[in-house]
Design an enzyme around this catalytic site. Structure first.
Site, PDB file in Angstrom:
ATOM      1  N   GLY A 113       0.822  -1.214   0.000  1.00 51.47           N
ATOM      2  CA  GLY A 113       0.000   0.000   0.000  1.00 51.47           C
ATOM      3  C   GLY A 113       0.848   1.253   0.000  1.00 51.47           C
ATOM      4  O   GLY A 113       1.731   1.426  -0.838  1.00 51.47           O
ATOM      5  N   ARG A 149       9.478   3.705  -4.809  1.00 55.37           N
ATOM      6  CA  ARG A 149       9.574   2.613  -5.790  1.00 55.37           C
ATOM      7  C   ARG A 149       9.133   3.071  -7.184  1.00 55.37           C
ATOM      8  O   ARG A 149       9.691   2.628  -8.188  1.00 55.37           O
ATOM      9  CB  ARG A 149       8.820   1.364  -5.320  1.00 55.37           C
ATOM     10  CG  ARG A 149       7.339   1.537  -4.991  1.00 55.37           C
ATOM     11  CD  ARG A 149       6.848   0.296  -4.237  1.00 55.37           C
ATOM     12  NE  ARG A 149       5.416   0.218  -3.974  1.00 55.37           N
ATOM     13  CZ  ARG A 149       4.796   0.766  -2.932  1.00 55.37           C
ATOM     14  NH1 ARG A 149       5.484   1.488  -2.060  1.00 55.37           N
ATOM     15  NH2 ARG A 149       3.495   0.599  -2.757  1.00 55.37           N
ATOM     16  N   GLU A 203      -0.046   4.067  -4.410  1.00 52.77           N
ATOM     17  CA  GLU A 203      -0.750   2.799  -4.310  1.00 52.77           C
ATOM     18  C   GLU A 203      -1.977   2.979  -3.417  1.00 52.77           C
ATOM     19  O   GLU A 203      -1.993   3.886  -2.547  1.00 52.77           O
ATOM     20  CB  GLU A 203       0.203   1.734  -3.736  1.00 52.77           C
ATOM     21  CG  GLU A 203      -0.385   0.331  -3.603  1.00 52.77           C
ATOM     22  CD  GLU A 203      -0.968  -0.208  -4.902  1.00 52.77           C
ATOM     23  OE1 GLU A 203      -1.989   0.362  -5.385  1.00 52.77           O
ATOM     24  OE2 GLU A 203      -0.451  -1.200  -5.426  1.00 52.77           O
ATOM     25  N   HIS A 273       1.549   2.459  -9.571  1.00 51.64           N
ATOM     26  CA  HIS A 273       1.399   1.216  -8.795  1.00 51.64           C
ATOM     27  C   HIS A 273       0.296   0.321  -9.358  1.00 51.64           C
ATOM     28  O   HIS A 273      -0.566   0.786 -10.108  1.00 51.64           O
ATOM     29  CB  HIS A 273       1.062   1.587  -7.357  1.00 51.64           C
ATOM     30  CG  HIS A 273       2.091   2.490  -6.763  1.00 51.64           C
ATOM     31  ND1 HIS A 273       3.138   2.046  -6.009  1.00 51.64           N
ATOM     32  CD2 HIS A 273       2.266   3.848  -6.883  1.00 51.64           C
ATOM     33  CE1 HIS A 273       3.913   3.061  -5.664  1.00 51.64           C
ATOM     34  NE2 HIS A 273       3.403   4.172  -6.182  1.00 51.64           N
TER      35      HIS A 273
END
Ligand code: 2PG
Length: 345
Positions: A113, A149, A203, A273
């Protein structure tokens, strides 16, 4: 002339050809069929039910810019003749979507998440590989989530780009941040790609599942329950966001901030994401809340859409910068690819 082989060839691809390529699939056969045949009316229903209501508004905002690069890239174009052509506005723009490469918690099979976890070595390699696949597609603006990320993925992918423009993170969080990150050379600016980070592309917030092992959670609550939390449209995980809730911010951001850029002819890459991109793809491909259940995205696989006359046309996943692969369904495009490679040899 502006009408390059790339244009002609890309334009002649049929939508049913876009379903090839990895990175994006719908598990059900029926869902795939309905994807290509679905009309705008379904989307309108979805828009009314959800909060994607800014679409109309965002379409009326047309920004102009002289720094855009057309979908065909003058530097990469086989004819590469005139600078006038390079300034000519295109009524098409490329939209690249990329889910981040594997993260350390993907590797450990943990619900992630909004926890800000970096890439694994494999994730780094996936991002570089993704960059190779899109190295010929011009990029004028990059949007990422605020999570590392996605940002790592965008930056690593851009190290492979043929244009060698420099992605620069835009800092608008305060007046001071803006002032202190100014660039004072127009020439240098032209060689930069603005990178805009937005929490709205994060996300989905996974609530009390964040940090839990996915397998253990399935063992505890049952496979069906966990699948519903992970893939359904409107069931939120405990104290977290459903896909619908995630869409309310991610698609609204796409409508309000990104579509105007595409409308002005800018080529955009979004690094985000699994679920924030599922919600955006649901919007782009007009998927129903049933169809989106089967939509799975692989890590580090770029997907290309062409935005043309207010429509998003999916082109699939580029296999590689010089491989015919997904793109090579027409002779013209294969020829373009060949010429391009000859030019750079
Ligand atoms: O853990 C997460 O944040 C997401 C993406 O990795 O998981 P899921 O596959 O359940 O969407």
């Amino acid at each position: 002339m502006a009408a390059t082989a790339f244009h002609q060839a890309i334009g002649s691809l049929q939508s049913h050809e876009c379903f090839h390529g990895s990175g994006f699939h719908l598990e059900s056969q029926n869902a795939s069929v309905s994807l290509v045949s679905r009309g705008f009316s379904v989307e309108v229903g979805l828009l009314r039910g959800g909060s994607y209501c800014s679409k109309k508004k965002s379409f009326s905002v047309i920004q102009s810019s002289s720094s855009q690069t057309a979908v065909f890239d003058p530097v990469l174009s086989p004819s590469n003749k005139t600078t006038n052509d390079s300034k000519k506005k295109s009524n098409e723009a490329a939209l690249i979507l990329i889910r981040h490469g594997e993260s350390l918690w993907n590797e450990k099979n943990l619900f992630t998440g909004c926890v800000d976890v970096p890439l694994t070595k494999k994730g780094v390699e996936e991002a570089i590989e993704a960059g190779k696949r899109i190295s010929n597609i011009p990029v004028d603006m990059i949007y990422t989530s605020s999570l590392i990320r996605a940002q790592m993925t965008a930056m690593l992918a851009m190290t492979q780009h043929r244009r060698k423009k420099v992605p620069i993170v835009t800092h608008n969080e305060s007046e001071q941040a803006k002032a202190w990150s100014q660039i004072f050379s127009e020439e240098t600016k032209k060689q930069c790609i603005p990178v805009i980070t937005a929490w709205q592309l994060n996300e989905r917030m996974y609530g009390e599942l964040q940090g839990l092992n996915k397998q253990e959670t399935a063992d505890r609550y049952g496979k069906e329950q966990v699948h519903e939390w992970r893939r359904s449209y409107d069931t939120p995980p405990p104290n977290g966001e459903s896909l619908e809730m995630c869409a309310q911010r991610a698609v609204a951001y796409f409508n309000e901030q990104i579509e105007p850029q595409l409308l002005s002819g800018k080529n955009v890459m979004i690094a985000a994401h699994g679920n924030s991109l599922r919600s955006i793809i649901m919007y782009l491909d007009k998927l129903t809340s049933q169809e989106v259940i089967s939509l799975e995205l692989s890590t580090g696989i770029p997907m290309l859409y062409i935005f043309k006359e207010g429509r998003f046309i999916r082109r699939g996943s580029p296999v590689g910068p010089s491989e015919a692969g997904v793109y090579a369904y027409t002779k013209g495009l294969a020829l373009y690819r060949q010429r391009l490679d000859e030019m750079f040899q």
